[in-house]
Design a protein around this motif. Structure first.
Motif, mmCIF file in Angstrom:
data_model
loop_
_atom_site.group_PDB
_atom_site.id
_atom_site.type_symbol
_atom_site.label_atom_id
_atom_site.label_comp_id
_atom_site.label_asym_id
_atom_site.label_seq_id
_atom_site.Cartn_x
_atom_site.Cartn_y
_atom_site.Cartn_z
ATOM 1 N N TYR A 74 -11.295 4.862 -0.157
ATOM 2 C CA TYR A 74 -9.988 4.664 -0.778
ATOM 3 C C TYR A 74 -9.329 3.374 -0.281
ATOM 4 N N THR A 88 -7.352 12.109 4.034
ATOM 5 C CA THR A 88 -8.759 12.527 3.970
ATOM 6 C C THR A 88 -9.661 11.762 4.920
ATOM 7 N N ASP A 142 -9.245 9.482 -8.088
ATOM 8 C CA ASP A 142 -10.573 9.239 -8.656
ATOM 9 C C ASP A 142 -10.500 9.062 -10.170
ATOM 10 N N CYS A 193 -6.774 13.373 -4.367
ATOM 11 C CA CYS A 193 -8.095 12.762 -4.540
ATOM 12 C C CYS A 193 -8.528 12.801 -6.002
ATOM 13 N N VAL A 246 -3.871 8.468 0.455
ATOM 14 C CA VAL A 246 -5.020 9.361 0.291
ATOM 15 C C VAL A 246 -6.011 9.155 1.431
#
Length: 697
Positions: free
Chosen positions: A506, A501, A456, A452, A497
């Protein structure tokens, strides 16, 4: 980083001092009047009517450092270069577009390639002579760089017409390669079967891998063989995959103290590596070991994954979350010095009792196994070693763990190899995917957090205001138009991802990047994708990359990423573009399957069966966690997972999740699973037992 040369008194550094690339900065003190690639250099070549000497390499390249020391630091050779040529230095990791084009030219001229790449160009950028490493003076049948410079200059003055004609013909051939046209083949499982048979036929049945020395990891080929084992039931495919993974992880190519893999093995036994460590190699090897763990349940594969990713987190992760590119092979001017040991060192650190066990297990001897030193490797398994040493396996494991920690602690105080700390989107995308997949399969939250953080960082820092990606980040600067594989690898990483999560943002970002990738790179008049964007600087060719190299080709990753993103989000338009891309590549799949493993993975996904697994939480979220654990325990290579938590009502569903989750509800307050194929779902099942039954059917 390998030390740069010291400037002569009174001479300022050259233009490379202003670059961010560590590789270019290494050459900033050379007496060569280097330019970076750019308008200034290209204009100077035309204004002065000089040929260009283009040198392409990368910071972890051992022979690049050798040629620098022998030739580019040599005052007399530098004087020749400065007098007759415009000299341009390029980091291939920053400008893979240039590397592709001019490597094709060098391979056409010499029938081989490598780095450093050395090419002479006309002022309009057309190549006419080239090679790789040249020694400063002629020796052992190799032409000397000094002689080459003089002869090229003479030819430029006296035989310009012939050089220009050669440049035109070579450029024409480079453009033909760039188009990547070939006869189309049907996309069916016969392509997978032929690829499997080809890999089996060239496999080394003793040491694993494919072909002879030097041996490269071939992680995508291993993953392909695992899928072929599942599809065709071929025991050889599984056996070769396991042998290859086992031998690589037990050989000297693997860092037994710090984790992670070196670049490649110079011998057939995986003993002596080129000691540089590349982010992309480790990113591609992790999913191969994860999938082998799912197939076999062998904990050794999970251990390799953890050690490799822990190495990346410890040594290759920047504070903001991105992943660095490479670590050098050299330290203190010697290749491998950081990683090797002597018997005396180990005995002094461990004492005779532990050293006896450790040295037997790790092939340590007085003479060493490489240039008087020892590269740690494991010729025998724990069971074999324990039997030979007549000790308990648990005791042996404890001795080895103590020994590895002691050596690691001592090694940490040595002068470490240099690190190229630029951040590349494509390689980060691959490592993000590796981290996210490891988080799912191993249940390790730290890997999901790292995935993550890196994702990001990419989305925030390496993106322009209009949503386009940039390629490279270093010293606070994001630079260069992104390439096709930057988009494709990051899209693929974002899909993974999400599955680690279940944060829908995403997928939303992946869809946005896919739209941009198609607009900038897709060949609307033909099929497939160009490697450079439509707004990129004009070069002598615009490549359509179709062959895998040490990393997957841009087109193969684009096909793979769009198939998965399209399926999970119900976007058939994305799947159609992916399929047409595979059609464009079909001649490579049929004729050169060992250069098309990533595209063959995409074909395996396209042919199915695929499983889109939609999980709807019940009143106890831990039930969904148990379901996920059961899913990841199995080798289901063509699966995609979406999850509807209790906080997600149909009205609140993000657009990306509506096709697979809209209208789906939990039954009886329990975690409920819908198993779908191309969006068509079977009857819902409840809990782990229901899942197991449905998957078995």
């Amino acid at each position: 980083m390998t030390a740069t040369s010291s400037p002569s008194p009174g001479r300022p550094p050259n233009r490379l001092i202003h670059e961010t690339s560590p590789y270019l900065k290494q050459h900033a003190q050379n007496p060569v009047d280097w330019y970076p690639w750019g308008p200034e250099a290209l204009a100077a070549a035309k204004a002065q009517d000089r040929p260009i000497f283009l040198s392409i390499g990368y910071s972890a390249c051992h022979w690049c450092h050798v040629m620098e020391h022998e030739s580019f630091e040599n005052e007399a050779i530098a004087a020749l270069m400065n007098a007759h040529f415009i000299c341009i230095k390029v980091d291939r990791e920053e400008r893979p577009d240039l590397d592709q084009i001019y490597m094709n030219a060098v391979q056409l001229m010499t029938r081989h390639g490598g780095w450093p790449m050395s090419v002479f160009l006309t002022p309009d950028l057309k190549p006419f002579y080239g090679g790789t490493y040249w020694p400063p003076d002629s020796r052992t049948g190799m032409p000397g760089f000094r002689d080459i410079l003089e002869k090229v200059h003479e030819a430029w003055i006296d035989k310009r017409h012939e050089l220009n004609h050669s440049a035109e013909e070579l450029t024409k051939a480079v453009r033909e390669i760039a188009a990547a046209d070939g006869e189309r083949s049907d996309l069916n499982d016969s392509l997978l079967r032929r690829a499997m048979q080809r890999l089996i036929s060239i496999a080394d049945r003793r040491y694993g891998g494919f072909g002879g020395a030097p041996k490269f990891p071939h992680s995508m080929d291993v993953r392909l063989l695992l899928r072929c084992w599942k599809r065709f039931g071929d025991a050889d495919a599984l056996a070769i995959s396991r042998l290859t993974l086992d031998k690589m992880a037990s050989g000297g190519m693997y860092d037994h103290l710090g984790g992670g893999f070196h670049r490649y093995s110079t011998d057939e036994r995986w003993l002596v590596p080129h000691f540089e460590k590349m982010l992309y190699d480790n990113a591609l090897l992790v999913p191969a070991y994860l999938e082998a763990f799912q197939v076999t349940g062998d904990p050794a594969y999970a251990r390799v994954v953890r050690e490799t990713l822990d190495y990346v987190l410890r040594e290759m992760t920047q504070p903001a979350g991105g992943f660095y590119s490479t670590q050098d092979a050299d330290s203190e001017g010697e290749e491998g010095k950081f990683f090797v040991w002597t018997e005396a060192e180990i005995e002094s650190l461990m004492g005779p009792a532990d050293a006896r066990v450790f040295n037997y297990c790790y092939d340590v001897s007085a003479d060493g196994n490489w240039e008087g030193h020892t590269i740690l490797n494991r010729p025998k398994t724990d069971a074999q070693a324990a039997k030979a040493l007549a000790i308990d396996e648990a005791e042996l494991a404890a001795v080895l763990a103590r020994g590895r920690q002691k050596l690691f602690d001592v090694r940490s105080k040595r002068i470490a190899p240099g690190r190229d700390d630029k951040v590349l989107v494509s390689w980060n995308g691959m490592l993000i995917s590796a981290m996210a997949n490891a988080a799912q399969v191993l249940g390790e939250e730290q890997y999901a957090k790292a995935a993550c953080a890196a994702a990001d960082f990419m989305l925030k820092t390496l993106r322009t205001s209009d949503g386009k990606l940039l390629h490279s980040y270093k010293d606070g600067q994001a630079r260069f138009n992104a390439y096709l594989d930057d988009y494709a690898c990051l899209i693929d990483g974002l899909v993974d991802v999400y599955q680690a999560t279940f944060e829908a943002r995403y997928l939303t970002e992946a869809l946005s990047l896919a739209e941009t990738m198609i607009a900038l790179f897709h060949d609307a008049q033909g099929e497939g994708f160009f490697y450079t964007s439509s707004d990129h600087e004009e070069l002598i060719a615009r490549n359509k990359e179709a062959h895998d190299g040490s990393t997957p080709s841009g087109n193969s990753m684009a096909a793979w990423a769009l198939l998965r993103l399209g399926r999970i989000c119900g976007r058939s338009d994305l799947e159609e573009i992916a399929f047409s891309t595979l059609e464009f590549m079909s001649s490579v799949l049929a004729q050169s399957p060992t250069a098309a493993a990533q595209a063959l993975l995409a074909l395996d996904f396209q042919l199915g069966p695929t499983r889109e697994i939609a999980i709807v939480d019940g009143t106890k979220p831990e039930e969904s966690a148990d379901v996920l654990k059961a899913v990841h325990h199995r080798f289901l290579p063509n699966k995609l997972i979406v999850r509807k938590t209790s906080a997600l009502t149909d009205d609140a569903l993000p657009v990306a999740l509506r096709p697979l989750l809209q209208g789906k509800v939990a039954r009886g307050g329990s975690a409920t699973i819908y198993i779908c194929d191309h969006g068509t779902c079977g009857l819902p099942v409840v809990g782990v037992k229901g899942l197991e039954t449905a998957l078995s059917q």
